[in-house]
Each structure stands twice: as structure tokens, then as C-alpha cells.
Design an enzyme around this catalytic site. Structure first.
Site, PDB file in Angstrom:
ATOM      1  N   HIS A 391       0.820  -1.214   0.000  1.00 59.22           N
ATOM      2  CA  HIS A 391       0.000   0.000   0.000  1.00 59.22           C
ATOM      3  C   HIS A 391       0.857   1.269   0.000  1.00 59.22           C
ATOM      4  CE1 HIS A 391      -3.593   2.159   0.056  1.00 59.22           C
ATOM      5  NE2 HIS A 391      -4.182   1.715   1.156  1.00 59.22           N
ATOM      6  N   ASP A 395      -2.236   2.340  -4.522  1.00 55.03           N
ATOM      7  CA  ASP A 395      -3.472   2.750  -3.860  1.00 55.03           C
ATOM      8  C   ASP A 395      -4.539   1.676  -4.031  1.00 55.03           C
ATOM      9  OD1 ASP A 395      -2.350   5.168  -3.104  1.00 55.03           O
ATOM     10  OD2 ASP A 395      -2.993   6.174  -4.951  1.00 55.03           O
TER      11      ASP A 395
END
Length: 420
Positions: A391, A395
């Protein structure tokens, strides 16, 4: 002349190795290019071959010892002969000749048949007790069976059945309840073996991945019926056209992932310190299970590979992994990984990203499930897909869109051909 046997030159990513197996022992004859010793690293097993004909000399590094790149393992006596070792074996044989001669003389004293000589009294006792003369060991002169020999054999025969019921009673006692005394005697066996360097390295990398990246997993499902129908229709023609290469599901997933990686470059990128490296090519690793652990050989430039090339290369990787023949080059690099737990029956899982890559796709078992299609409930072969991703770089929107793109390409394979 003694030739030094040294460890291979390891790549920069490999710090050291372990001597796995010496295939020859000191004094053994060795042929040129014959395998002498295996060196296990955290990625592959490297073979050390003989540089010339000769005899293996001293071993400096034994099995299980750690070696560095180019370190001395042992020596090879060039052009030497293994005859000294063979002659050493012959000496005890020569020393045993008097005993052999004595045995031969004893055998000559016997009658020409195989049956040993028995006195009339000994033969009568043997027949009464159902003993064959050949089953009785004679201690008399020239191997003659005496009356005492027969009596000893009779006693041995009487004692043998008495032990059998006692032995047979043990399993019967265990069938009803746990016999703690029997368990203490050795039924609870444990075996301790050292972890292979490959498995230890895998464990280290998995722990590092979970502790060093913000890893998340997103899921989706794909209707496999279009791919299955396409495969059923063309698999025989495909195999005939491509010299026995079989059409599997993995090639479709590799091509779909390649197209999705082009659309979402962040999934194909990696983090290097404070920089993000975007790769202008698609090198996809395919996780393969082996006896030594999980290995991930790389399909390079999948954007240029056909389905047949992908299937043939993966089959070759599988054979190499089984035989322990994967090279360092086969497993170096990679921008994305696909893991297929479905071959072992996994219905759903969260794969762990393989650093420095940013994402990994998990395939699972194809399971028939009732699904709603155009207002109707139909039974379809469905597969859960999982995408684990870093992450820090990817995204949630990109990750979900990437997985949806793979789903759409697989459910409508014509998109792969039309590039839409």
C-alpha cells in the site's frame, strides 16, 4: 599433481553456501566433468564438477559446513589411479584364505548331497519332531549333526511358538486403549533435521515482507467457463500444433496479468530506498513447489511470449524444480508474481508479496457455485482471485482496478486478442 576443488563463484545476492552432498569419497576414482559435490545456497543447488580424471584426495569442507564463494573444498589427484584402494580391499581377502580353505575342507568331508550327515539316533529324533536335516546346524566333525544338535533344534522350535502369542497380544492390547508403557518404548518417534538454506531464506523473506511493507489483500472472483470452453475446444489441436505442449490455465492468467500490468504501471513497479522504479517490461514469476521449498522462476518479457511459449517454459521450470536443476538466472529478477494454490485445493488465501516486488496474484481452486446471471440462478465454475499489494506504492483504487481488469480479460478472452 593435486588440483584444488573450489566452491563456485556466487552471485552478489548470495553471501555463502552449504556443502550439501559429497558424491565421491577420498580414494574414489573420478572422471572429467563428473559430479563431485553439491553446494546448496538460499536460492539454488550448485554443482561442482571434476576438472580432470583422477582420484579424490582430502576433503576440506565436509557436508553441512558453510563455504564462501571460491573457497577450497578439497583436492583431486590428477591422473592418479584408484588401485591402492582396491588392493587394500584385497588384503583382508587374502588373509581369510586359510579360513576359506578350512571351510572348503569341512565341506569336502560331507557327502556329495546338500543334506548334512546324521547318525541313526539323531535322524530318528529329527523325523519325530518334523525337523529337516538341512535346518539343523551340525557341530560335529566335518559338519556332522549329532544327537545333541537335534535336541537343541527341538528346544528352539518349542520356544519359538511360545513367543509368538506374546508378541501378537501387544497389538490387541493397543487396539482398545493407549498403552503408555508401549508408547514409552518408542512409538512416539521424533525426527530432527536441519532446515534447508532455501526454506530458511524463504522464512526470512516472508517475515521481512510482513514487517517492512504495508501489505493489504483485495479479492474478486472470475467465471472460468469461457476459458474452460476455449481450452476444451482447442486443447488437442493446440497440443498437436505445438509439439506436445499442453494448454493450461496458467498461460491465460499470465497474458491477462501482463496486459493489466501495462495498464497499471504502479503494480509492476518496485521501491528502491527512497525511489520508485517503474519497469518498462513484464517479468512474471511463477511460484513452483519443490522438495526443497517454494521456488519462483521468472518468465521474462511475457509481453512478447505466446500462450504456447508460456506453457512450455512453465513445464520446463517444473521439471527443473523437481530435479533440482533450476539455475540462479532462472530465479533472478521478476516484477510481479503469480501463485496457484488451487492445484493443492486452496479455495481462498492471502499470498505474501515477494520483495522488492509490489504485488502478487493468488489463483485458487475452481469451484462450481450457484450464481445469478441475467436474473437466473445458474451453476458456474468460479475461482476466487486475491491480489496482495504494498500500500506504500499502490493505492486501493489501482489494486482493485487491476484485479477487475484481469477478471474482465479472463471472462472474455477475445479482449486479449483485440487488446481492448
Amino acid at each position: 599433481m593435486a588440483i584444488e576443488i573450489k566452491a563456485p563463484t556466487f552471485p552478489e545476492s548470495v553471501a555463502d553456501g552449504t556443502v550439501a552432498t559429497w558424491h565421491k569419497q577420498p580414494g574414489d576414482a573420478v572422471k572429467r566433468d563428473e559430479l563431485i559435490v553439491d553446494i546448496e545456497t538460499d536460492k539454488v543447488v550448485m554443482e561442482v564438477l571434476a576438472e580432470a580424471d583422477g582420484v579424490l584426495g582430502d576433503i576440506v569442507k565436509g557436508e553441512g559446513e558453510t563455504v564462501l564463494s571460491g573457497e577450497l573444498l578439497g583436492s583431486l589427484n590428477d591422473g592418479a589411479s584408484a588401485t591402492p584402494k582396491e588392493s587394500a580391499k584385497e588384503e583382508p581377502k587374502a588373509a581369510s584364505q586359510p579360513a576359506d580353505a578350512e571351510k572348503s575342507a569341512a565341506q569336502d568331508a560331507k557327502p556329495s548331497g546338500e543334506e548334512p550327515m546324521l547318525s541313526p539316533a539323531a535322524r530318528k529324533i529329527a523325523e519325530e519332531n518334523g525337523l529337516a536335516p538341512a535346518d539343523i546346524e551340525g557341530t560335529g566333525k566335518g559338519g556332522r549333526v549329532t544327537k545333541e544338535d537335534v535336541m537343541n533344534a527341538v528346544e528352539a522350535k518349542k520356544n519359538a511358538p511360545a513367543k509368538a502369542p506374546a508378541e501378537a497380544a501387544k497389538p490387541a492390547a493397543k487396539a482398545g486403549a493407549v498403552d503408555n508403557a508401549a508408547l514409552a518404548e518408542g512409538d512416539r518417534v521424533e525426527k530432527r533435521v536441519p532446515m534447508t538454506r532455501l526454506r530458511a531464506r524463504i522464512a526470512e523473506r516472508l517475515v521481512d515482507a510482513q514487517s517492512s511493507m504495508a501489505m493489504l489483500t483485495t479479492f474478486n472472483e472470475v467465471n472460468m467457463k469461457p476459458i474452460m470452453d476455449l481450452r476444451s475446444k482447442y486443447k488437442e489441436l493446440f497440443e498437436k500444433k505445438h509439439n506436445g505442449v499442453r494448454l493450461g490455465f496458467m498461460s491465460f492468467f499470465v497474458k491477462a496479468a501482463t496486459e493489466a500490468l501495462k495498464r497499471y504501471p504502479a503494480v509492476n513497479a518496485s521501491i528502491d530506498g527512497g525511489d520508485v522504479v517503474y519497469h518498462g517490461y513484464q517479468d512474471i514469476g511463477v511460484a513452483v513447489s519443490s522438495d526443497r521449498g517454494l521456488v519462483v522462476p521468472i518468465l521474462r518479457n511475457t509481453e512478447y511470449m505466446s500462450l504456447a511459449t508460456i506453457e512450455g517454459t512453465i513445464a520446463d521450470f517444473g521439471r527443473k524444480a523437481k530435479d533440482g536443476k533450476l539455475s540462479m538466472e532462472d530465479m533472478t529478477g521478476g516484477t510481479f508474481t503469480i501463485s496457484n494454490g488451487g492445484v493443492f485445493g486452496s479455495l481462498l488465501s492471502s499470498p505474501i508479496v515477494n520483495p522488492p516486488q509490489a504485488a502478487i496474484l493468488g489463483m485458487h481452486k475452481i469451484q462450481e457455485r450457484p450464481m445469478a446471471e441475467k436474473g437466473q440462478v445458474v451453476i458456474l465454475p468460479m475461482m476466487y482471485l486475491a491480489l496482495s499489494y504494498d500500500h506504500r506504492l499502490i493505492d486501493g483504487k489501482e489494486a482493485v482496478s487491476f484485479l477487475v481488469a484481469i477478471k474482465e480479460l479472463l471472462e472474455d478472452p477475445a479482449r486479449l486478442l483485440l487488446d481492448i
